[in-house]
Enzyme design. Structure first.
Site, mmCIF file in Angstrom:
data_model
loop_
_atom_site.group_PDB
_atom_site.id
_atom_site.type_symbol
_atom_site.label_atom_id
_atom_site.label_comp_id
_atom_site.label_asym_id
_atom_site.label_seq_id
_atom_site.Cartn_x
_atom_site.Cartn_y
_atom_site.Cartn_z
ATOM 1 N N HIS A 145 0.817 -1.207 0.000
ATOM 2 C CA HIS A 145 0.000 0.000 0.000
ATOM 3 C C HIS A 145 0.853 1.260 0.000
ATOM 4 C CE1 HIS A 145 -3.335 2.584 1.867
ATOM 5 N NE2 HIS A 145 -3.888 2.060 0.797
ATOM 6 N N LYS A 155 3.197 4.387 -1.209
ATOM 7 C CA LYS A 155 3.276 5.298 -2.348
ATOM 8 C C LYS A 155 4.557 6.105 -2.182
ATOM 9 C CE LYS A 155 -1.353 4.764 -1.537
ATOM 10 N NZ LYS A 155 -1.978 4.401 -0.257
ATOM 11 N N ASP A 170 16.559 10.704 -8.346
ATOM 12 C CA ASP A 170 18.010 10.914 -8.220
ATOM 13 C C ASP A 170 18.516 10.753 -6.788
ATOM 14 O OD1 ASP A 170 18.268 11.344 -10.930
ATOM 15 O OD2 ASP A 170 18.124 13.526 -10.778
ATOM 16 N N HIS A 215 -9.197 11.242 1.955
ATOM 17 C CA HIS A 215 -8.311 10.081 1.867
ATOM 18 C C HIS A 215 -7.005 10.313 2.628
ATOM 19 C CE1 HIS A 215 -5.797 7.031 -0.463
ATOM 20 N NE2 HIS A 215 -6.848 6.323 -0.110
ATOM 21 N N LYS A 221 -4.100 10.597 5.436
ATOM 22 C CA LYS A 221 -3.683 9.756 6.565
ATOM 23 C C LYS A 221 -2.697 10.568 7.386
ATOM 24 C CE LYS A 221 -4.024 6.763 2.743
ATOM 25 N NZ LYS A 221 -5.332 6.289 2.880
ATOM 26 N N ASP A 252 -0.214 17.977 19.560
ATOM 27 C CA ASP A 252 0.198 19.213 20.226
ATOM 28 C C ASP A 252 0.794 20.241 19.272
ATOM 29 O OD1 ASP A 252 -0.655 18.267 22.655
ATOM 30 O OD2 ASP A 252 1.306 17.520 23.274
#
Length: 481
Positions: free
Chosen positions: A220, A222, A227, A399, A401, A406
């Site tokens: 999952h 991404k 370089d 979507h 995450k 604080d």
């Protein structure tokens, strides 16, 4: 006749249930979930278990040669010694308060701490992909990409065409995609890239048409590394829907980071491990200054790249969430499309809310996976009663995450707040120890609040009985959703 069939199935089901209990004895919640599957689908349920319930934690998926392993351990031991001796001078003095979390990630997850990073934040797909295309255009040596979902649409085609042009110029292009997440891709999708000299590989591909025995374990992550100097990490996959062009979801709200600095080197190492697992054309496992350049970034942001997967016995990213929640004194802001916490996370959130911490959870106002959405709602009542606030995002699909504690430390990446992400998927998050960046992310959350409606305890208690029934049923299966 039916009675005889039922009796036979029951007799066969008993030893199968005992087998499940023995194999899953260390995970009580998963055991009960699989027993429920066996109850509703006698015998057939065991076949489902054999496919979806494999334990990869005992398998040695990543083969790292002895010399490299020794070099990594020496780096880890050296940095741990610096932590123990309080030798590290933190660019942000507030970061010193999270020394114990850094040490935990270093010890159990091999996540080196670097603090020479610069971070750009993207919340819209158009901005993220335009920046990515610019970096691809300026690439000089290599471009490494790893995406869970790649769609056969305009954005997918544009990305592959841009990569093919760079490959034709001599830039090394390697594209890793998940076989399940990108199951809609035609076989010829990467042909142009391959003809130009680039490479593409599927993670855990199906060896038998329409059957994948590792369907439950998905990469999952991404990641994009250009370089060895620029890294992308976050929630956006590749497809027109992530640009807000899907009629079903409309506007797509996500969070992605562009990192320059030492954190990119850990992202590079993680990509190499996954690539070597998936591709027959291995990346050579030795120090290469082209892949791991000496980065002289002017950044000052502290970062750890924390990964987790079903091959590990420790749930690294979940532990990060637990440490952040337990350390919070004032606020905890969480954004996630899926919310299926285990008992430890649920308890931590309730304790924080009951202790007077301002705990806010933001979920999508509309579901993309209904069963997961129903299961998510089943957990909200006890948290609302404890004092947590819940908001439903209504502009489009949320979507992102992200968790911010604080306004001082944050985590952004690919892991949702659910058991699948913490235990079953291969995931990666960037943990950021920098007040300035954390405050920017907190500000993003506060702006999103303007596009939400609050789910109150009163509204929650008035849910229709059918909805409550669906939530109760799906919660029983939540460990395997």
């Amino acid at each position: 006749m039916l009675q005889n069939v039922y009796a036979v199935l029951t007799i066969i089901n008993v030893p199968l249930a005992v087998t499940v209990i023995l194999l899953e004895r260390r995970n009580v919640s998963a055991t009960w979930a699989w027993l429920m599957v066996l109850l509703f689908f006698p015998v057939l349920g065991f076949g489902i278990y054999l496919i979806l319930g494999q334990n990869l934690s005992n398998l040695k998926l990543y083969n790292i040669n002895r010399r490299n392993r020794q070099a990594i351990l020496e780096l880890i031991d050296s940095q741990r010694e610096h932590f123990r001796n309080n030798d590290i001078v933190f660019n942000d003095p507030e970061a010193a308060n999270y020394r114990d979390m850094m040490y935990m990630n270093l010890s159990s997850g091999y996540a080196l701490y670097t603090q020479n990073n610069e971070i750009d934040i993207f919340t819209e797909g158009n901005d993220k992909f335009e920046a990515l295309f610019r970096d691809i255009e300026h690439a000089e040596n290599h471009i490494h990409l790893m995406y869970y979902t790649v769609q056969n649409d305009k954005l997918g085609a544009r990305l592959v065409e841009a990569l093919a042009r760079k490959a034709a110029q001599g830039v090394q292009v390697r594209f890793l995609f998940d076989d399940i997440g990108s199951s809609g891709l035609p076989r010829h999708f990467f042909d142009g890239l391959r003809r130009a000299g680039g490479e593409a590989a599927a993670f855990f591909p199906s060896r038998i048409p329409y059957v994948n025995i590792r369907v439950n374990y998905r990469n999952h992550r991404k990641l994009v590394i250009v370089d060895g100097k620029i890294g992308y990490i976050g929630g956006f996959n590749v497809g027109d829907e992530y640009l807000g062009l899907d009629r079903r979801f409309g506007y797509w709200r996500d969070t992605h980071l562009r990192i320059r600095g030492g954190g990119v080197l850990h992202m590079q190492a993680l990509f190499m491990l996954d690539w070597n697992l998936a591709s027959p054309h291995k990346l050579i496992e030795r120090y290469d200054p082209v892949l791991f350049p000496d980065l002289k970034s002017g950044g000052t942001v502290g970062v750890q790249i924390v990964s987790s997967g079903p091959n590990q016995t420790t749930e690294q990213i979940k532990n990060v969430y637990l440490k952040l929640i337990h350390s919070a004194k004032d606020t905890i802001f969480i954004q996630t499309p899926y919310f299926i916490p285990d008992e430890s996370l649920l308890t931590a959130l309730k304790m924080a809310a009951l202790s007077g911490v301002d705990v806010r959870l933001m979920l999508p106002g509309r579901p993309d996976h209904k069963m997961v959405y129903w299961a998510s709602f089943s957990y909200l009542g006890e948290l609302l009663d404890a004092g947590m606030k819940c908001y439903l995002y209504e502009k489009g699909f949320l979507h992102a995450k992200m968790i911010v504690a604080d306004g001082k430390v944050a985590s952004v990446g690919t892991a949702n707040v659910d058991i699948r992400s913490f235990k079953l998927n291969f995931e990666v998050n960037a943990v950021i120890y920098d007040t300035g960046t954390a405050c920017r992310l907190k500000g993003v959350f506060e702006e999103d609040l303007k596009l939400c409606r609050e789910l109150t305890s009163e509204e929650y208690r008035k849910r229709p009985r059918l909805q409550r029934f669906r939530e109760s049923c799906t919660r029983l299966l939540s460990p395997i959703l």
